[in-house]
Design an enzyme around this catalytic site. Structure first.
Site, PDB file in Angstrom:
ATOM      1  CG  MET A  23      -1.740  -1.270   1.381  1.00  0.00           C
ATOM      2  SD  MET A  23      -2.443  -1.455   3.048  1.00  0.00           S
ATOM      3  CE  MET A  23      -3.501  -0.009   3.112  1.00  0.00           C
ATOM      4  N   GLY A  28       2.348   4.602   4.225  1.00  0.00           N
ATOM      5  CA  GLY A  28       2.751   3.447   3.428  1.00  0.00           C
ATOM      6  C   GLY A  28       2.918   2.176   4.244  1.00  0.00           C
ATOM      7  CB  SER A  29       1.375  -0.024   5.611  1.00  0.00           C
ATOM      8  OG  SER A  29       0.212   0.584   5.083  1.00  0.00           O
ATOM      9  NE  ARG A  30       4.344  -7.602   3.017  1.00  0.00           N
ATOM     10  CZ  ARG A  30       5.443  -8.274   3.282  1.00  0.00           C
ATOM     11  NH1 ARG A  30       6.627  -7.762   2.999  1.00  0.00           N
ATOM     12  NH2 ARG A  30       5.393  -9.472   3.849  1.00  0.00           N
TER      13      ARG A  30
END
Length: 218
Positions: free
Chosen positions: A101, A187-189
């Site tokens: 993301m 921002g990430s996952r």
């Protein structure tokens, strides 16, 4: 839409639907922009602050947006907006689908299936960029859902900037497919593990939309 009504308590500002958990970041930014704009006619210093402050506030509003979705049909749907970063077979027969993301994506995550939340575990860790392989050791929240497909594991992973994961529902909650369940700031996952025998319908590099993109092939 019944899926969206289960998370009725959300932040809002000027008619914009915002993610729950946005207020600590958003309100000070918007307040600074508003005050500097009001004072900009009389103060050169305020005018200098007004432009970047307003731009930052607009960016925050965009980042924390939480649009309604028409939830798709399918056994497993995407829990996150983003791009499929990897698809990896696991030793226990499951398949991990990792979705990256970016800061431009909606960061509200949704339940991939209907079921009961059997576990929500926060695990401390680092903050390397979410696209880095080492991000598996980052700060994260591990979810387990009891569903018609059995136990489904989903992991929210913080990135270099995203240092706060906000779960919306506790252990024991019954959730509908596509229901909002949490937020990762910036921002990430998100990783989801498909059970053995469930074929993956997405490909690496494919864009996903939470609650809309089907992950499994029926």
């Amino acid at each position: 839409m019944p899926h969206s009504q289960t998370s009725a308590h959300r932040d809002s500002l000027a008619g914009v639907r915002l993610a729950r958990g946005a207020s600590p970041w958003l309100l000070p930014t918007v307040a600074t922009a508003a005050v500097s704009l009001l004072r900009s006619r009389r103060s050169g210093a305020a005018k200098a602050v007004a432009v970047p402050a307003t731009a930052l506030a607009a960016g925050m509003l965009w980042f924390f947006r939480d649009p309604e979705r028409e939830i798709a049909q399918g056994r497993v749907i995407s829990p996150a907006d983003g791009v499929v970063q990897s698809i990896m077979p696991w030793k226990d027969g499951r398949t991990r689908v990792a979705i990256f993301m970016s800061p431009l994506n909606v960061h509200v995550n949704r339940a991939p299936l209907s079921g009961t939340v059997t576990s929500v575990e926060h695990i401390p860790g680092g903050f390397v960029p979410a696209f880095n392989k080492e991000s598996e050791n980052n700060e994260r929240v591990v979810w387990h859902f009891d569903t018609e497909l059995g136990d489904i594991e989903m992991i929210q992973i913080a990135g270099a900037v995203a240092r706060r994961i906000v779960p919306y529902v506790p252990q024991g909650t019954k959730v509908e497919q596509g229901e909002r369940i949490g937020l990762i700031r910036f921002g990430s996952r998100v990783d989801i593990y498909l059970p053995e025998g469930v074929e993956v319908a997405v490909e690496v590099g494919q864009k996903t939309v939470a609650g809309v993109t089907r992950i499994d092939r029926g």
